[in-house]
Each structure stands twice: as C-alpha cells, then as structure tokens.
Design a protein around this motif. Structure first.
Motif, short mmCIF file in Angstrom:
data_model
loop_
_atom_site.label_atom_id
_atom_site.label_comp_id
_atom_site.label_asym_id
_atom_site.label_seq_id
_atom_site.Cartn_x
_atom_site.Cartn_y
_atom_site.Cartn_z
N ALA A 142 0.76 -1.21 0.18
CA ALA A 142 -0.14 0.12 0.02
C ALA A 142 1.00 1.12 -0.08
O ALA A 142 0.58 2.24 -0.66
CB ALA A 142 -1.04 -0.17 1.14
N ALA A 143 1.75 1.21 0.92
CA ALA A 143 2.66 2.52 0.89
C ALA A 143 3.39 2.70 -0.33
O ALA A 143 3.52 3.69 -0.90
CB ALA A 143 3.64 2.43 2.07
N ALA A 144 4.02 1.57 -0.98
CA ALA A 144 4.55 1.85 -2.33
C ALA A 144 3.83 2.13 -3.58
O ALA A 144 4.13 3.14 -4.26
CB ALA A 144 5.05 0.32 -2.84
N ALA A 145 2.22 1.81 -3.55
CA ALA A 145 1.45 2.34 -4.45
C ALA A 145 1.02 3.57 -4.25
O ALA A 145 0.91 4.29 -5.14
CB ALA A 145 0.18 1.31 -4.35
N LEU A 146 0.82 4.07 -3.17
CA LEU A 146 0.44 5.40 -2.67
C LEU A 146 1.85 6.52 -2.95
O LEU A 146 1.55 7.71 -3.55
CB LEU A 146 0.36 5.69 -1.26
CG LEU A 146 -1.00 5.12 -0.82
CD1 LEU A 146 -1.25 4.79 0.84
CD2 LEU A 146 -2.34 5.75 -1.57
N GLU A 147 2.96 5.81 -2.82
CA GLU A 147 4.06 6.74 -3.40
C GLU A 147 4.35 6.93 -4.81
O GLU A 147 4.50 7.92 -5.26
CB GLU A 147 5.37 6.06 -2.66
CG GLU A 147 6.88 6.79 -2.83
CD GLU A 147 6.66 7.97 -1.66
OE1 GLU A 147 7.25 9.11 -2.36
OE2 GLU A 147 6.14 7.97 -0.73
N THR A 148 3.81 5.87 -5.47
CA THR A 148 4.02 5.86 -6.97
C THR A 148 2.92 6.92 -7.45
O THR A 148 3.10 7.51 -8.52
CB THR A 148 3.79 4.37 -7.45
OG1 THR A 148 4.65 3.51 -7.02
CG2 THR A 148 3.89 4.47 -8.96
N LEU A 149 1.97 6.64 -6.75
CA LEU A 149 0.78 7.57 -7.27
C LEU A 149 0.81 9.21 -6.56
O LEU A 149 -0.10 9.95 -6.90
CB LEU A 149 -0.60 7.28 -6.76
CG LEU A 149 -1.02 5.80 -7.32
CD1 LEU A 149 -2.20 5.10 -6.76
CD2 LEU A 149 -1.31 5.90 -8.83
N GLY A 150 1.86 9.35 -6.04
CA GLY A 150 2.10 10.95 -5.60
C GLY A 150 1.48 11.04 -4.24
O GLY A 150 1.06 12.24 -4.02
N ILE A 154 0.01 10.42 2.71
CA ILE A 154 -1.29 9.51 3.20
C ILE A 154 -0.67 8.78 4.15
O ILE A 154 -1.23 8.63 5.40
CB ILE A 154 -2.31 8.93 2.14
CG1 ILE A 154 -2.80 10.18 1.47
CG2 ILE A 154 -3.18 7.90 2.83
CD1 ILE A 154 -3.83 9.42 0.31
N VAL A 155 0.31 7.97 3.80
CA VAL A 155 1.00 6.98 4.79
C VAL A 155 1.48 7.59 6.20
O VAL A 155 1.27 7.22 7.14
CB VAL A 155 2.19 6.43 4.10
CG1 VAL A 155 2.88 5.19 5.00
CG2 VAL A 155 1.91 5.85 3.01
N ALA A 156 2.03 8.74 5.82
CA ALA A 156 2.56 9.51 7.14
C ALA A 156 1.58 10.09 8.03
O ALA A 156 1.48 10.24 9.09
CB ALA A 156 3.61 10.42 6.74
N ARG A 157 0.51 10.67 7.38
CA ARG A 157 -0.21 11.64 8.00
C ARG A 157 -1.93 11.19 8.10
O ARG A 157 -2.71 11.62 9.05
CB ARG A 157 -0.16 13.12 7.46
CG ARG A 157 0.99 13.65 7.47
CD ARG A 157 0.95 15.25 7.19
NE ARG A 157 0.34 15.28 5.62
CZ ARG A 157 0.87 14.99 4.36
NH1 ARG A 157 2.50 14.91 4.72
NH2 ARG A 157 0.41 15.37 3.37
#
Length: 250
Positions: A142-150, A154-157
C-alpha cells in the motif's frame, strides 16, 4: 500369541502419520482452510495452521518456534529467513499472486473510480486503513502504491495502521475508516465492504505468496509432500476459486 505378533508387526510396518505445522500469512486463512481440507480428504498428513502477519511469523521462526512450512505474503520476509539459513532454499516456490484494491464500507456513498482521486477526496480528519507499512506486507504494498501515485503523505499523516490486512479490512467493515487498502481476496470475504478501485499493477511490487520448508523441519518428508501438492494443478483450482492468480500472473 499369534494376535500379539500380528499387532506388533502392524505397528512396525505401518508408518506413523505426521502432523505438518504450517506458519502462514493471515491473508491466506480461507484458501488454506479449503486447501488443507482437500489435502486431508485425499489422505494427506494432518496439518496444523498458525496464522498471523508474515513478519510476526518470521520473527517467531527466528526465535526458534517449531514449524515445517512457511507461507509468506511477500518475498522480503522469506528472503530474510533464507539469508539466516532457516529455510531450505531448494524448496522455495511461489504458490500464487494477488491484487491490491481500495475498499469502502458497503453502505458508503462513494462511487467506484480512480483510486488516486478517491483518496485525494478524503474528508478532513478521515483516515485510510492499511496494514502497518513497517512490517505488514499488505501495508508495504500500500505504501509503495501510494508513493507511486504521488500520495505518499497519506501514509505518514492520514493512515490508520493495523496489525495485519484482516484487521485493516475490519476497520472498514465496522465503519471506523471510510477507505482501506487490502488484497482483493480479502475484500471478497465479507459483504460489509465493497471494492471502489483497483491499484495499477505497476504501482507496487508484485504481490506474491512464496512458500518454503524450514531447514530444521521436524517432518521434512510430510512437509515436502504438502508443499508439492499446494503447487499442483488440483490445488491451483482452489487458489483460483478464492481469487488468487496463478504464479505466472495469469
């Protein structure tokens, strides 16, 4: 006397049935339930399942917990155990693949659509339920996907971390989180959530389910037999029925 001799002969020539202890990712609970039932029905050795997050199980193995097979929800924890000499590397294989999806409570007014747009439209103060990205494979994906999508922020906050993917699913099912990132196979387990989007396959590392026999397995013969069957054509039909893709990705 003849009866006693016959009984003793049977005890000698009849092999004892071995219990195979399988440490497996929590996301495999339902499919393994059917797989092990089918295995037992065809005369296979008894199976004892221990289900938890892949990371939790790997750490237990590192600490000496007795297990014969390890089924992980990602490659990293399998690699870690192999590098520590705790697995038989020749036994390693990928049993299945999965998909990452975005879910909402079944009664949510959200319409299915682009996952990035849905996540960007989160109301103020709302959080996304994910497995803890520090150690839960579903959270790592999930974290990798969110990072890829910019959307790495969201992961941090704006994420609610769960102990495993089933716990993340439960947060959404109970309405405690408006969205959650889980495996497609988990989303199919309850009618209290619905899929509102799917993450592009290239937004995260491939979701694979590797398996291997422990180097110090107490029942290596029985473990190898079970592992071989889990990768068989017969077993693959059960994997597919639960929504898992074949190891080749099909």
């Amino acid at each position: 006397m003849r009866r006693l001799v016959l009984v003793l002969m049977l005890l000698v020539v009849t092999p004892a049935r071995a219990d195979v202890t399988v440490f497996a990712a929590a996301s495999l609970a339902d499919v393994l339930g059917e797989l092990t039932a089918a295995w037992s029905a065809r005369g296979g050795d008894p199976v004892r399942l221990s289900l938890a997050a892949s990371s939790t199980l790997a750490r237990q193995i590192e600490q000496g917990a007795p297990a014969d097979l390890y089924l992980s929800a990602n490659l990293a924890w399998m690699d870690r155990l192999e590098q520590a000499g705790l697995l038989d590397p020749a036994s390693r294989r990928v049993l299945a693949r999965g998909r990452l999806v975005l879910v909402a409570p079944a009664d949510s007014a959200l319409r299915a659509g682009d996952v990035a747009a849905l996540l960007q439209a989160l109301p103020a103060g709302a959080r996304v339920a994910i497995g803890d990205p520090a150690h839960v494979p579903a959270g790592v994906y999930a974290a990798a996907a969110l990072e890829t999508l910019g959307l790495g922020g969201i992961v941090a906050r704006r994420s609610a971390h769960a102990a495993d993917v089933r716990s993340a699913l439960a947060l959404v099912a109970r309405g405690e989180a408006p969205l959650g990132i889980v495996y497609e196979t988990d989303a199919a387990l309850t009618d209290r959530v619905r899929i509102v989007g799917a993450f592009p396959a290239n937004s995260h590392p491939p979701i694979v389910y590797p398996a291997a026999r422990l180097a110090d397995a107490r029942e290596p013969r029985a473990a190898d037999a079970l592992l071989g069957w889990l990768a068989s054509a017969e077993a693959r039909a059960i994997w597919r029925r639960h929504g898992f893709a074949d190891p080749s990705g099909s």
